[in-house]
Design a protein around this motif. Structure first.
Motif, PDB file in Angstrom:
ATOM      1  N   ALA A   1       0.871  -0.978   0.037  1.00 49.90           N
ATOM      2  CA  ALA A   1      -0.186   0.059  -0.251  1.00 49.90           C
ATOM      3  C   ALA A   1       0.759   1.312   0.086  1.00 49.90           C
ATOM      4  O   ALA A   1       1.895   1.253   0.687  1.00 49.90           O
ATOM      5  N   LYS A   2       0.687   2.098  -0.812  1.00 48.04           N
ATOM      6  CA  LYS A   2       1.365   3.366  -0.903  1.00 48.04           C
ATOM      7  C   LYS A   2       0.388   4.638  -0.512  1.00 48.04           C
ATOM      8  O   LYS A   2      -0.580   4.617  -0.619  1.00 48.04           O
ATOM      9  N   ILE A   3       1.365   5.453   0.160  1.00 47.68           N
ATOM     10  CA  ILE A   3       0.919   7.083   0.401  1.00 47.68           C
ATOM     11  C   ILE A   3       0.216   7.520  -0.862  1.00 47.68           C
ATOM     12  O   ILE A   3       0.981   7.593  -1.835  1.00 47.68           O
ATOM     13  N   ILE A   4      -0.794   8.162  -0.754  1.00 46.38           N
ATOM     14  CA  ILE A   4      -1.604   8.915  -1.903  1.00 46.38           C
ATOM     15  C   ILE A   4      -1.925  10.126  -1.325  1.00 46.38           C
ATOM     16  O   ILE A   4      -2.654  10.522  -0.374  1.00 46.38           O
ATOM     17  N   LEU A   5      -1.259  11.311  -2.080  1.00 47.91           N
ATOM     18  CA  LEU A   5      -1.784  12.832  -1.764  1.00 47.91           C
ATOM     19  C   LEU A   5      -2.562  13.099  -2.796  1.00 47.91           C
ATOM     20  O   LEU A   5      -2.180  13.254  -4.097  1.00 47.91           O
ATOM     21  N   PHE A   6      -4.040  13.458  -2.552  1.00 51.18           N
ATOM     22  CA  PHE A   6      -4.975  13.961  -3.504  1.00 51.18           C
ATOM     23  C   PHE A   6      -5.002  15.466  -3.404  1.00 51.18           C
ATOM     24  O   PHE A   6      -4.936  16.027  -2.294  1.00 51.18           O
ATOM     25  N   TYR A   7      -4.940  16.213  -4.577  1.00 44.92           N
ATOM     26  CA  TYR A   7      -4.944  17.459  -4.473  1.00 44.92           C
ATOM     27  C   TYR A   7      -5.823  18.275  -5.668  1.00 44.92           C
ATOM     28  O   TYR A   7      -6.027  17.471  -6.505  1.00 44.92           O
ATOM     29  N   GLY A   8      -5.894  19.293  -5.663  1.00 50.01           N
ATOM     30  CA  GLY A   8      -6.735  20.179  -6.713  1.00 50.01           C
ATOM     31  C   GLY A   8      -5.872  21.370  -7.180  1.00 50.01           C
ATOM     32  O   GLY A   8      -5.212  22.278  -6.319  1.00 50.01           O
ATOM     33  N   ILE A   9      -5.839  21.479  -8.534  1.00 44.09           N
ATOM     34  CA  ILE A   9      -5.176  22.641  -9.142  1.00 44.09           C
ATOM     35  C   ILE A   9      -5.919  23.932  -8.784  1.00 44.09           C
ATOM     36  O   ILE A   9      -7.189  23.865  -8.773  1.00 44.09           O
ATOM     37  N   GLY A  10      -5.292  25.019  -8.111  1.00 46.21           N
ATOM     38  CA  GLY A  10      -5.570  26.128  -7.905  1.00 46.21           C
ATOM     39  C   GLY A  10      -5.933  25.924  -6.237  1.00 46.21           C
ATOM     40  O   GLY A  10      -6.541  27.242  -5.560  1.00 46.21           O
ATOM     41  N   CYS A  11      -5.977  24.807  -5.635  1.00 44.00           N
ATOM     42  CA  CYS A  11      -6.326  24.923  -4.288  1.00 44.00           C
ATOM     43  C   CYS A  11      -5.117  25.684  -3.672  1.00 44.00           C
ATOM     44  O   CYS A  11      -4.128  25.223  -3.414  1.00 44.00           O
TER      45      CYS A  11
ATOM     46  N   VAL B   1      -7.620  15.830  -8.478  1.00 49.69           N
ATOM     47  CA  VAL B   1      -8.789  15.399  -8.487  1.00 49.69           C
ATOM     48  C   VAL B   1      -9.970  16.562  -9.040  1.00 49.69           C
ATOM     49  O   VAL B   1     -11.203  16.227  -9.597  1.00 49.69           O
ATOM     50  N   TYR B   2      -9.466  17.904  -8.998  1.00 47.22           N
ATOM     51  CA  TYR B   2     -10.517  18.493  -9.948  1.00 47.22           C
ATOM     52  C   TYR B   2     -10.716  18.321 -11.495  1.00 47.22           C
ATOM     53  O   TYR B   2     -11.872  18.563 -11.843  1.00 47.22           O
ATOM     54  N   PHE B   3      -9.857  17.884 -12.231  1.00 47.79           N
ATOM     55  CA  PHE B   3      -9.675  17.757 -13.465  1.00 47.79           C
ATOM     56  C   PHE B   3      -9.863  16.405 -13.765  1.00 47.79           C
ATOM     57  O   PHE B   3      -9.779  15.868 -15.267  1.00 47.79           O
ATOM     58  N   ASN B   4      -9.644  15.368 -13.094  1.00 48.06           N
ATOM     59  CA  ASN B   4      -9.365  13.882 -13.126  1.00 48.06           C
ATOM     60  C   ASN B   4     -10.612  13.205 -12.729  1.00 48.06           C
ATOM     61  O   ASN B   4     -10.330  13.082 -11.285  1.00 48.06           O
ATOM     62  N   ARG B   5     -11.472  12.743 -13.484  1.00 48.59           N
ATOM     63  CA  ARG B   5     -12.686  12.098 -12.862  1.00 48.59           C
ATOM     64  C   ARG B   5     -12.242  10.573 -12.117  1.00 48.59           C
ATOM     65  O   ARG B   5     -12.686  10.400 -10.972  1.00 48.59           O
ATOM     66  N   GLU B   6     -11.327  10.054 -12.579  1.00 50.73           N
ATOM     67  CA  GLU B   6     -10.885   8.753 -11.964  1.00 50.73           C
ATOM     68  C   GLU B   6     -10.140   9.043 -10.605  1.00 50.73           C
ATOM     69  O   GLU B   6     -10.400   8.447  -9.736  1.00 50.73           O
ATOM     70  N   ASN B   7      -9.516  10.082 -10.598  1.00 45.65           N
ATOM     71  CA  ASN B   7      -8.825  10.269  -9.582  1.00 45.65           C
ATOM     72  C   ASN B   7      -9.832  10.771  -8.168  1.00 45.65           C
ATOM     73  O   ASN B   7      -9.761  10.347  -7.135  1.00 45.65           O
ATOM     74  N   SER B   8     -10.868  11.655  -8.899  1.00 47.14           N
ATOM     75  CA  SER B   8     -11.730  11.947  -7.753  1.00 47.14           C
ATOM     76  C   SER B   8     -12.528  10.758  -7.335  1.00 47.14           C
ATOM     77  O   SER B   8     -12.879  10.763  -6.094  1.00 47.14           O
ATOM     78  N   LYS B   9     -13.128  10.049  -8.328  1.00 46.76           N
ATOM     79  CA  LYS B   9     -13.636   8.509  -7.690  1.00 46.76           C
ATOM     80  C   LYS B   9     -12.872   7.846  -6.749  1.00 46.76           C
ATOM     81  O   LYS B   9     -13.457   7.457  -5.881  1.00 46.76           O
ATOM     82  N   LYS B  10     -11.540   7.791  -6.906  1.00 49.67           N
ATOM     83  CA  LYS B  10     -10.732   7.140  -6.054  1.00 49.67           C
ATOM     84  C   LYS B  10     -10.523   7.724  -4.701  1.00 49.67           C
ATOM     85  O   LYS B  10     -10.787   6.934  -3.563  1.00 49.67           O
ATOM     86  N   LEU B  11     -10.412   9.090  -4.826  1.00 53.87           N
ATOM     87  CA  LEU B  11     -10.564   9.813  -3.573  1.00 53.87           C
ATOM     88  C   LEU B  11     -11.965   9.622  -2.748  1.00 53.87           C
ATOM     89  O   LEU B  11     -11.868   9.162  -1.512  1.00 53.87           O
ATOM     90  N   ILE B  12     -12.904   9.732  -3.195  1.00 57.37           N
ATOM     91  CA  ILE B  12     -14.369   9.274  -2.813  1.00 57.37           C
ATOM     92  C   ILE B  12     -14.355   8.146  -2.157  1.00 57.37           C
ATOM     93  O   ILE B  12     -14.608   7.737  -1.013  1.00 57.37           O
TER      94      ILE B  12
END
Length: 126
Positions: free
Chosen positions: A36-46, A72-83
């Motif tokens: 398992a790997k550390i994942i940092l989710f971010y948004g462009i402009g945040c 996650v703002y512009f990448n739907r797959e990453n957004s789904k993974k975050l949720i």
């Protein structure tokens, strides 16, 4: 007779391919469970994400700690993974924001710039 041998040979090859596929899948599942790997989710402009990004750059965190970054703002797959990950931590959708870190190891979710910076400080012994 010749046709029967051909059919049996093809059937044997098919069985072997199915077994190979099965064992490859099982090996992949085991690898995903143990690495398992550390994942940092971010948004462009945040702006809070920017603070984390600056800390990471200034302290050369990427050179010392292995982690993935997912926008996650512009990448739907990453957004789904975050949720998906956030819900696994017991968060409701209205409680999910960025920056968001999943530590991978203890499967802990961390939300906000200061808590994430403190997480990295702890890993770096700062």
């Amino acid at each position: 007779m010749r046709k029967t041998k051909l059919i049996l040979s093809l059937f044997g090859i098919l069985i072997i391919l199915i077994l190979i596929f099965f064992f490859l899948q099982k090996g992949s599942e085991r690898k995903n469970q143990t690495s398992a790997k550390i994942i940092l989710f971010y948004g462009i402009g945040c702006p809070h994400c920017k603070r984390v990004e600056e800390f990471i750059r200034e302290n050369k965190v990427k050179e010392k700690i292995s982690f993935d970054e997912k926008e996650v703002y512009f990448n739907r797959e990453n957004s789904k993974k975050l949720i998906e990950i956030a819900k696994g931590c017991g968060l409701k959708e209205n409680e999910i924001g960025v920056p968001f870190l999943w530590d991978g190891e203890s499967q802990k979710c961390i939300v906000g710039d200061e808590p994430i910076i403190n997480f990295f400080k702890g890993k770096l012994n700062l």
